[in-house]
Scaffold this motif. Structure first.
Motif, PDB file in Angstrom:
ATOM      1  N   MET A  84       0.858  -1.193   0.000  1.00  9.77           N
ATOM      2  CA  MET A  84       0.000   0.000   0.000  1.00  9.77           C
ATOM      3  C   MET A  84       0.891   1.238   0.000  1.00  9.77           C
ATOM      4  O   MET A  84       1.917   1.269   0.672  1.00  9.77           O
ATOM      5  CB  MET A  84      -0.915   0.003   1.229  1.00  9.77           C
ATOM      6  CG  MET A  84      -1.871  -1.178   1.294  1.00  9.77           C
ATOM      7  SD  MET A  84      -3.078  -1.174  -0.028  1.00  9.77           S
ATOM      8  CE  MET A  84      -4.204   0.043   0.573  1.00  9.77           C
ATOM      9  N   PRO A  85       0.506   2.263  -0.746  1.00 14.68           N
ATOM     10  CA  PRO A  85       1.348   3.460  -0.830  1.00 14.68           C
ATOM     11  C   PRO A  85       1.392   4.282   0.457  1.00 14.68           C
ATOM     12  O   PRO A  85       2.321   5.043   0.678  1.00 14.68           O
ATOM     13  CB  PRO A  85       0.722   4.258  -1.982  1.00 14.68           C
ATOM     14  CG  PRO A  85      -0.679   3.767  -2.071  1.00 14.68           C
ATOM     15  CD  PRO A  85      -0.659   2.350  -1.607  1.00 14.68           C
ATOM     16  N   VAL A  86       0.396   4.123   1.330  1.00 11.57           N
ATOM     17  CA  VAL A  86       0.326   4.864   2.590  1.00 11.57           C
ATOM     18  C   VAL A  86       0.159   3.856   3.732  1.00 11.57           C
ATOM     19  O   VAL A  86      -0.639   2.922   3.633  1.00 11.57           O
ATOM     20  CB  VAL A  86      -0.875   5.835   2.586  1.00 11.57           C
ATOM     21  CG1 VAL A  86      -0.987   6.571   3.895  1.00 11.57           C
ATOM     22  CG2 VAL A  86      -0.768   6.811   1.430  1.00 11.57           C
ATOM     23  N   ALA A  87       0.927   4.023   4.788  1.00  9.58           N
ATOM     24  CA  ALA A  87       0.830   3.213   6.010  1.00  9.58           C
ATOM     25  C   ALA A  87       0.852   1.705   5.749  1.00  9.58           C
ATOM     26  O   ALA A  87      -0.018   0.975   6.227  1.00  9.58           O
ATOM     27  CB  ALA A  87      -0.413   3.605   6.796  1.00  9.58           C
ATOM     28  N   PRO A  88       1.859   1.207   5.020  1.00  8.14           N
ATOM     29  CA  PRO A  88       1.889  -0.222   4.732  1.00  8.14           C
ATOM     30  C   PRO A  88       1.984  -1.083   5.991  1.00  8.14           C
ATOM     31  O   PRO A  88       1.408  -2.178   6.040  1.00  8.14           O
ATOM     32  CB  PRO A  88       3.118  -0.394   3.846  1.00  8.14           C
ATOM     33  CG  PRO A  88       3.973   0.795   4.127  1.00  8.14           C
ATOM     34  CD  PRO A  88       3.022   1.907   4.470  1.00  8.14           C
ATOM     35  N   GLY A  89       2.682  -0.604   7.017  1.00  5.58           N
ATOM     36  CA  GLY A  89       2.789  -1.369   8.259  1.00  5.58           C
ATOM     37  C   GLY A  89       1.453  -1.530   8.946  1.00  5.58           C
ATOM     38  O   GLY A  89       1.137  -2.590   9.494  1.00  5.58           O
ATOM     39  N   THR A  90       0.649  -0.494   8.920  1.00  3.43           N
ATOM     40  CA  THR A  90      -0.685  -0.563   9.523  1.00  3.43           C
ATOM     41  C   THR A  90      -1.575  -1.499   8.736  1.00  3.43           C
ATOM     42  O   THR A  90      -2.259  -2.349   9.325  1.00  3.43           O
ATOM     43  CB  THR A  90      -1.311   0.840   9.611  1.00  3.43           C
ATOM     44  OG1 THR A  90      -0.474   1.661  10.441  1.00  3.43           O
ATOM     45  CG2 THR A  90      -2.713   0.786  10.200  1.00  3.43           C
ATOM     46  N   PHE A  91      -1.556  -1.369   7.417  1.00  5.33           N
ATOM     47  CA  PHE A  91      -2.368  -2.268   6.596  1.00  5.33           C
ATOM     48  C   PHE A  91      -1.915  -3.719   6.758  1.00  5.33           C
ATOM     49  O   PHE A  91      -2.737  -4.621   6.873  1.00  5.33           O
ATOM     50  CB  PHE A  91      -2.346  -1.849   5.124  1.00  5.33           C
ATOM     51  CG  PHE A  91      -3.260  -0.709   4.826  1.00  5.33           C
ATOM     52  CD1 PHE A  91      -4.619  -0.904   4.695  1.00  5.33           C
ATOM     53  CD2 PHE A  91      -2.752   0.577   4.691  1.00  5.33           C
ATOM     54  CE1 PHE A  91      -5.475   0.154   4.430  1.00  5.33           C
ATOM     55  CE2 PHE A  91      -3.594   1.639   4.429  1.00  5.33           C
ATOM     56  CZ  PHE A  91      -4.955   1.437   4.297  1.00  5.33           C
ATOM     57  N   GLY A  92      -0.613  -3.940   6.786  1.00  2.00           N
ATOM     58  CA  GLY A  92      -0.096  -5.292   6.974  1.00  2.00           C
ATOM     59  C   GLY A  92      -0.445  -5.854   8.337  1.00  2.00           C
ATOM     60  O   GLY A  92      -0.756  -7.039   8.480  1.00  2.00           O
ATOM     61  N   SER A  93      -0.431  -4.997   9.349  1.00  2.00           N
ATOM     62  CA  SER A  93      -0.771  -5.432  10.708  1.00  2.00           C
ATOM     63  C   SER A  93      -2.214  -5.892  10.819  1.00  2.00           C
ATOM     64  O   SER A  93      -2.556  -6.655  11.727  1.00  2.00           O
ATOM     65  CB  SER A  93      -0.533  -4.297  11.707  1.00  2.00           C
ATOM     66  OG  SER A  93       0.826  -3.989  11.800  1.00  2.00           O
ATOM     67  N   LEU A  94      -3.064  -5.425   9.918  1.00  2.96           N
ATOM     68  CA  LEU A  94      -4.471  -5.832   9.957  1.00  2.96           C
ATOM     69  C   LEU A  94      -4.626  -7.348   9.890  1.00  2.96           C
ATOM     70  O   LEU A  94      -5.566  -7.903  10.459  1.00  2.96           O
ATOM     71  CB  LEU A  94      -5.255  -5.178   8.816  1.00  2.96           C
ATOM     72  CG  LEU A  94      -5.497  -3.679   8.944  1.00  2.96           C
ATOM     73  CD1 LEU A  94      -6.106  -3.127   7.662  1.00  2.96           C
ATOM     74  CD2 LEU A  94      -6.376  -3.367  10.146  1.00  2.96           C
TER      75      LEU A  94
END
Length: 159
Positions: A18-28
């Motif tokens: 994801m172009p924005v906040a990949p760590g947050t999206f991955g943590s989902l």
């Protein structure tokens, strides 16, 4: 083929791209994993999380080699595998609000990386990539466990 499968796991099936906040999206991806684990005994949780973390080390290491040895932002396997530590053994983690709280606290500590979390970034390879997330999750567990305990005590006093 192995490289492609490894990158797929390392990037959280593409969420880390994801172009924005990949760590947050991955943590989902860690949310359903943590919820599923919270229905198991604490011992089973420890065993399963330990095995996943051990598997994440080479996955993250191999992916970092693809990105010139860097802990590239798109590598998120460490995030989603470590997150369940933030609710380890907490029966309250079956409640969506507690899980959401743990997620927010975990993302805060993983993103900010205050001491001692930032020290893990100096460890090379897959171990270092996973280690900072493990420490962030353990610090998050302390905060979440304290907040849940305080909330439960307050509820008992009101009852």
């Amino acid at each position: 083929m192995v490289g492609t499968a490894n990158l797929w796991l390392a990037t959280g099936f593409g969420l880390g791209l994801m172009p924005v906040a990949p760590g947050t999206f991955g943590s989902l991806l860690g949310l359903p994993l943590a919820w599923w684990l919270s229905g198991r005994s604490t011992r089973q949780q420890v065993v399963i999380i330990t095995l996943m973390l051990l598997a994440a080390v080479p996955v993250c290491h191999m992916a970092s080699l693809h990105f010139d040895g860097q802990d590239h932002g798109s590598i998120v396997a460490d995030e989603y595998v470590a997150f369940p530590l933030a609710v380890l053994g907490l029966k309250a983690a079956r409640h969506p609000l507690v899980l959401a709280l743990a997620f927010g606290v975990y993302r805060f500590f993983d993103g900010l990386k205050p001491p001692p979390i930032h020290l893990a970034e100096h460890v090379a390879g897959g171990v270092g990539i996973v280690l900072d997330d493990v420490i962030a999750a353990l610090v998050s567990w302390l905060v979440v466990a304290l907040l849940v305990t305080l909330w439960q005590r307050r509820q008992q006093k009101l009852a």
